[in-house]
Design a protein around this motif. Structure first.
Motif, PDB file in Angstrom:
ATOM      1  N   LEU A   1       0.645  -0.617  -0.109  1.00 38.68           N
ATOM      2  CA  LEU A   1       0.150   0.135   0.287  1.00 38.68           C
ATOM      3  C   LEU A   1       0.803   0.834  -0.164  1.00 38.68           C
ATOM      4  N   LEU A   2       0.521   2.262  -0.355  1.00 37.78           N
ATOM      5  CA  LEU A   2       1.172   3.138  -0.940  1.00 37.78           C
ATOM      6  C   LEU A   2       0.335   3.964  -0.230  1.00 37.78           C
ATOM      7  N   VAL A   3       0.594   5.026   1.442  1.00 36.86           N
ATOM      8  CA  VAL A   3       0.299   5.854   2.138  1.00 36.86           C
ATOM      9  C   VAL A   3       0.850   7.150   2.109  1.00 36.86           C
ATOM     10  N   VAL A   4      -0.091   8.176   1.808  1.00 36.03           N
ATOM     11  CA  VAL A   4       0.212   9.806   2.025  1.00 36.03           C
ATOM     12  C   VAL A   4      -0.060  10.385   3.388  1.00 36.03           C
TER      13      VAL A   4
ATOM     14  N   PRO B   1      -3.027   5.873  -8.342  1.00 34.88           N
ATOM     15  CA  PRO B   1      -4.359   6.297  -7.838  1.00 34.88           C
ATOM     16  C   PRO B   1      -5.253   5.262  -7.205  1.00 34.88           C
ATOM     17  N   ASP B   2      -4.113   4.181  -7.146  1.00 34.70           N
ATOM     18  CA  ASP B   2      -4.490   3.385  -5.997  1.00 34.70           C
ATOM     19  C   ASP B   2      -4.445   3.854  -3.859  1.00 34.70           C
TER      20      ASP B   2
ATOM     21  N   GLN C   1      -6.112  -2.146   3.375  1.00 35.40           N
ATOM     22  CA  GLN C   1      -6.157  -3.263   3.021  1.00 35.40           C
ATOM     23  C   GLN C   1      -6.873  -4.438   3.263  1.00 35.40           C
ATOM     24  N   MET C   2      -8.008  -4.479   3.402  1.00 34.04           N
ATOM     25  CA  MET C   2      -9.117  -5.282   2.839  1.00 34.04           C
ATOM     26  C   MET C   2     -10.231  -5.235   1.831  1.00 34.04           C
ATOM     27  N   ARG C   3      -9.905  -4.487   1.129  1.00 33.59           N
ATOM     28  CA  ARG C   3     -10.964  -4.193   0.336  1.00 33.59           C
ATOM     29  C   ARG C   3     -10.870  -4.536  -0.492  1.00 33.59           C
ATOM     30  N   THR C   4     -11.840  -5.098  -1.365  1.00 33.61           N
ATOM     31  CA  THR C   4     -11.555  -6.810  -2.374  1.00 33.61           C
ATOM     32  C   THR C   4     -11.062  -6.312  -3.310  1.00 33.61           C
TER      33      THR C   4
END
Ligand code: 5GP
Length: 201
Positions: free
Chosen positions: A5-8, A114-115, A185-188
């Motif tokens: 995951l990329l978290v800003v 965009p993710d 992280q649990m998103r389908t």
């Protein structure tokens, strides 16, 4: 079920971004902090390669020319930018990469990835922010004035962010931040391989 995951993380100077992010890193080795490059001079408490890669303006401009940065901005008179090398490789490994950057850079990153998720940290109120900024004693009066007026500009872009994190205490804010990462992280749509496995039983 732990996709990369990329978290800003953004928020005005003095809101406690750094402390919250450090708390997250202590919680889980999967959190990887992206160390930025900057042309700002180091503060007394900062060291090369831990807080930033400190560069001269010329060195920084060379990095821009060589496309070594995925984004960069000029903020309060100094350059800041995110090195390309770490981000993609760490996400591929399934790690959570944290970029602690200001709003223009954050919105550029969202366009490129965009993710990614954009989190904005807010103080309980503006006077609290001013108090914290003066209290940390690391900035000149000129820098504090610039940063407070920049904070007002940044607040106008909050609605572009995915999540708001109130920093009423470091523990609460870190917990809120952690919940956001876990839910994301649990998103389908981030777990297509896992879904495939069940779809094909
Ligand atoms: P400071 O001088 O207080 O360390 O950072 C000033 C601002 O620059 C903060 O809002 C910080 O999050 C932001 N910043 C730090 N590194 C980067 C970066 O690589 N890119 C962008 N766009 N902003 C950054």
């Amino acid at each position: 079920m732990n996709p990369g995951l990329l978290v800003v993380v953004s928020g005005p100077a003095g809101v406690g971004k750094g402390t919250i992010v450090r708390k997250m890193m202590e919680n889980d080795p999967k959190f990887v902090y992206s160390i930025s490059a900057t042309s700002r001079l180091p503060r007394a408490t900062e060291t090369e390669g831990r807080n930033y890669y400190f560069k001269t303006r010329e060195q920084f401009e060379e990095m821009i020319k060589n496309e070594e940065l995925i984004e960069w901005v000029e903020y309060c008179g100094n350059y800041y930018g995110t090195p390309r090398s770490l981000v993609c490789s760490e996400i591929e490994k399934g790690n959570v990469v944290i970029l602690e950057i200001e709003v223009d850079g954050a919105l550029n990153v969202k366009r490129m990835f965009p993710d990614c998720i954009l989190c904005f940290i807010i103080p309980p109120d503006f006077s609290e922010l001013e108090k914290r900024l003066r209290g940390r004693g690391t900035d000149t009066e000129e820098s504090i004035t610039k940063r407070l007026s920049r904070a007002k500009e940044e607040f106008k872009l909050i609605k572009e962010y995915d999540y708001l994190i109130l920093n009423d205490s470091i523990e609460n804010a870190a917990q809120r931040f952690f919940s956001i990462v876990q839910a994301e992280q649990m998103r389908t749509n981030r777990n297509k391989e896992l879904i495939n496995k069940f779809e094909n039983i």
